[in-house]
Design a protein around this motif. Structure first.
Motif, mmCIF file in Angstrom:
data_model
loop_
_atom_site.group_PDB
_atom_site.id
_atom_site.type_symbol
_atom_site.label_atom_id
_atom_site.label_comp_id
_atom_site.label_asym_id
_atom_site.label_seq_id
_atom_site.Cartn_x
_atom_site.Cartn_y
_atom_site.Cartn_z
ATOM 1 N N LEU A 99 0.899 -1.258 0.029
ATOM 2 C CA LEU A 99 -0.092 -0.073 -0.282
ATOM 3 C C LEU A 99 1.132 1.315 0.049
ATOM 4 O O LEU A 99 1.645 1.238 1.011
ATOM 5 C CB LEU A 99 -0.944 0.010 1.236
ATOM 6 N N THR A 100 0.788 1.941 -1.116
ATOM 7 C CA THR A 100 1.598 3.293 -0.886
ATOM 8 C C THR A 100 0.484 4.580 -1.078
ATOM 9 O O THR A 100 -0.550 4.131 -1.609
ATOM 10 C CB THR A 100 2.551 3.111 -2.210
ATOM 11 N N PRO A 101 0.887 5.815 -0.861
ATOM 12 C CA PRO A 101 0.354 6.940 -1.134
ATOM 13 C C PRO A 101 -0.114 6.947 -2.790
ATOM 14 O O PRO A 101 0.641 6.425 -3.493
ATOM 15 C CB PRO A 101 1.080 8.089 -0.905
ATOM 16 N N ASN A 417 -6.076 8.731 0.137
ATOM 17 C CA ASN A 417 -5.718 8.564 -1.447
ATOM 18 C C ASN A 417 -4.366 7.597 -1.459
ATOM 19 O O ASN A 417 -3.413 7.928 -1.285
ATOM 20 C CB ASN A 417 -5.106 9.752 -1.942
ATOM 21 N N LEU A 418 -4.896 6.367 -1.883
ATOM 22 C CA LEU A 418 -3.924 5.248 -1.750
ATOM 23 C C LEU A 418 -4.058 4.311 -2.959
ATOM 24 O O LEU A 418 -4.834 4.217 -3.750
ATOM 25 C CB LEU A 418 -4.323 4.530 -0.548
ATOM 26 N N ILE A 419 -2.854 3.624 -3.295
ATOM 27 C CA ILE A 419 -2.806 2.562 -4.384
ATOM 28 C C ILE A 419 -2.390 1.239 -3.687
ATOM 29 O O ILE A 419 -1.404 1.247 -3.074
ATOM 30 C CB ILE A 419 -2.223 2.777 -5.745
ATOM 31 N N LEU A 420 -3.021 0.173 -4.116
ATOM 32 C CA LEU A 420 -2.763 -1.191 -3.763
ATOM 33 C C LEU A 420 -1.967 -1.948 -4.816
ATOM 34 O O LEU A 420 -2.543 -2.137 -5.902
ATOM 35 C CB LEU A 420 -3.822 -2.076 -3.160
ATOM 36 N N PHE A 439 -7.617 3.812 -4.011
ATOM 37 C CA PHE A 439 -8.621 4.347 -3.022
ATOM 38 C C PHE A 439 -8.494 5.783 -3.376
ATOM 39 O O PHE A 439 -7.222 6.505 -3.231
ATOM 40 C CB PHE A 439 -8.341 4.187 -1.785
ATOM 41 N N ILE A 440 -9.704 6.615 -3.556
ATOM 42 C CA ILE A 440 -9.586 7.948 -3.653
ATOM 43 C C ILE A 440 -10.432 8.423 -2.633
ATOM 44 O O ILE A 440 -11.825 8.237 -2.816
ATOM 45 C CB ILE A 440 -9.998 8.344 -5.285
ATOM 46 N N LYS A 441 -10.097 9.212 -1.758
ATOM 47 C CA LYS A 441 -10.992 9.724 -0.685
ATOM 48 C C LYS A 441 -11.527 8.711 0.015
ATOM 49 O O LYS A 441 -12.651 8.742 0.739
ATOM 50 C CB LYS A 441 -11.635 10.846 -0.976
#
Length: 478
Positions: A99-101, A417-420, A439-441
């Motif tokens: 999981l990163t920003p 605001n994340l990306i897996l 993930f956006i908000k």
């Protein structure tokens, strides 16, 4: 008299028909992007989750937090821990993914809503649009009101230029007073930043900066050739754009002028307030056009806005194609300058300058969303470590403007605001491509949804709608 009345009646009817036609075209284009509406994204209705079995790359430090839980409530990161007990929340088993920003592209040009999905599909969860138009204010309102799924959206006003005419799409300022009025107007209307561009003379430039301080609005600078490059190191100017502008202005295309280049490096080193956005990809794409005569028919160009493809992409390709016919050495010249840009980034980074990731996507053949991965790869080639590369599109970008501070890292209190992704980008940057979940908000978008966003944007047919919105800009902003 009757003839005059008939003529006036014809004109009125014609204008009415034209306005109805325009309204229909814009309505159809808006309806075509309904797939981005929150109400049409069932998986995005919820913005509270507990993510388990996840390896967190916080970006606040160069580390991986192994096998953690992350609790998101109402789009905000609430807790990061080994074990979190919470009831009544959907659980996502990350299966030991990373999981990163979300990535931030600090230099884009948005032409339609389709592009928003392209950015999300590539893990870009915030963009800074640097060519503001009235359509962007409407877009910003819809995004801020959570009506559509989109990267967080920030935009400058129209490009501010000096008295010299350099194109219909630039806002010519003729006096310091004119400059101050525009800054006040843009702040009042809802633009987030001011963009300075070519042709600003010292007196007009000073007026822009002075009023920006009073109006409390940041400036993004595309350097003006009417002042010295060092003139752009002012506190209100938060970032300076484009590596090629260093070549074109202080060096005057002389790559061997080490004294002038050293002076530029020294100016950046002294000015800790000025961030630098190299936009290496857009310049390298000149080289790509020179070596690929079929680039306009390539797969990547199917994701460019049709108006841009028909006008700007074609014009840029033809310009460089005919230049190559006249002088074949241009291919080596452009490649040499691109390589020089890498050296500039390497030295600036070594000297402590904050590099922020910007692609200049949306113009020429620089494709929205996809181009950020090439930009990051260039920073890696310039000598930055993977962690340092990731910083340019996360924490560095978020520090540029105060209104962007709540993103860029995975920490309690930050926007989710994340990306897996499947693999560790600190080992391989290509892991950032095709994230499994964005993930956006806090709203969850799976890969199937993201692939659909790409499918909808591919070979879209909204040339007339795009032309109408561009025409609106020319009428309103002049």
């Amino acid at each position: 008299m009757k003839t005059l009345k008939r003529i006036l009646k014809f004109i009125v009817i014609s204008i009415g028909v034209l306005l109805i036609f325009i309204a229909i075209v814009l309505f159809i284009d808006t309806q075509s992007t309904n797939y981005l509406k929150v109400e049409n994204n069932k998986s995005a209705h919820n913005n509270s989750f507990l993510i388990t079995n996840v390896n967190v790359i916080p970006m606040s430090q160069d580390t991986v937090l192994v096998d953690k839980m992350v609790y998101i409530k109402a789009g905000i990161i609430q807790n990061i821990a080994d074990n979190i007990e919470i009831k009544g929340v959907e659980i996502i088993d990350a299966k030991h993914k990373y999981l990163t920003p979300g990535l931030i592209d600090m230099h884009v040009h948005i032409w339609d809503r389709y592009e928003l999905g392209l950015y999300l599909s590539n893990g870009v969860t915030a963009v800074r649009n640097l060519w503001g138009m009235p359509m962007h204010l409407r877009l910003k309102e819809d995004i801020n009101n959570d009506e559509i799924i989109s990267p967080l959206f920030f935009t400058t006003g129209p490009k501010l230029t000096g008295p010299e005419f350099i194109g219909d799409d630039n806002l010519q300022l003729v006096s310091p007073n004119d400059a101050k009025e525009k800054v006040i107007s843009y702040k009042k209307r809802g633009y987030d930043f001011i963009k300075t561009y070519y042709g600003l003379t010292e007196d007009i430039f000073d007026a822009v900066v002075e009023q920006a301080i009073i109006s409390d609005i940041d400036i993004v600078a595309h350097p003006s050739q009417k002042v010295s490059y060092s003139y752009h190191f002012k506190q209100q100017i938060k970032s300076i754009e484009h590596a090629e502008e260093i070549i074109q202005q202080p060096l005057n295309y002389n790559l061997l002028d080490t004294l002038k280049l050293k002076h530029v490096f020294n100016e950046y080193e002294k000015s800790k307030e000025s961030f630098f956005s190299p936009t290496l990809t857009v310049y390298n794409n000149i080289y790509q056009m020179l070596i690929d005569d079929n680039i306009l028919e390539s797969e990547q160009l199917q994701f460019i806005n049709p108006l841009i493809k028909k006008v700007d992409s074609k014009a840029q390709f033809e310009r460089w194609y005919h230049t190559k016919l006249r002088d074949s050495s241009i291919v080596k010249t452009i490649k040499k300058q691109h390589d020089f840009h890498l050296e500039i980034v390497k030295t600036l980074h070594k000297n402590g300058t904050t590099i922020i990731c910007g692609t200049d996507s949306g113009i020429g053949v620089t494709v929205p969303g996809f181009s950020i991965h090439q930009e990051l790869a260039f920073y890696k080639e310039a000598g930055l470590s993977n962690y340092e590369v990731l910083k340019t599109a996360t924490i560095n970008a978020s520090k540029t403007h105060s209104i962007m501070n709540e993103m860029g890292t995975i920490e309690v209190g930050k926007i989710a605001n994340l990306i897996l992704i499947d693999d560790n980008p600190l080992l391989d940057l290509s892991a950032l491509q095709n994230p499994t979940t964005v993930f956006i908000k806090g709203r969850k978008l799976n890969r199937e949804t993201l692939d659909n966003y790409e499918k909808q944007a591919k070979n879209r047919n909204n040339l007339i709608a795009s032309a109408v919105r561009y025409l609106e800009n020319l009428i309103i902003e002049k």
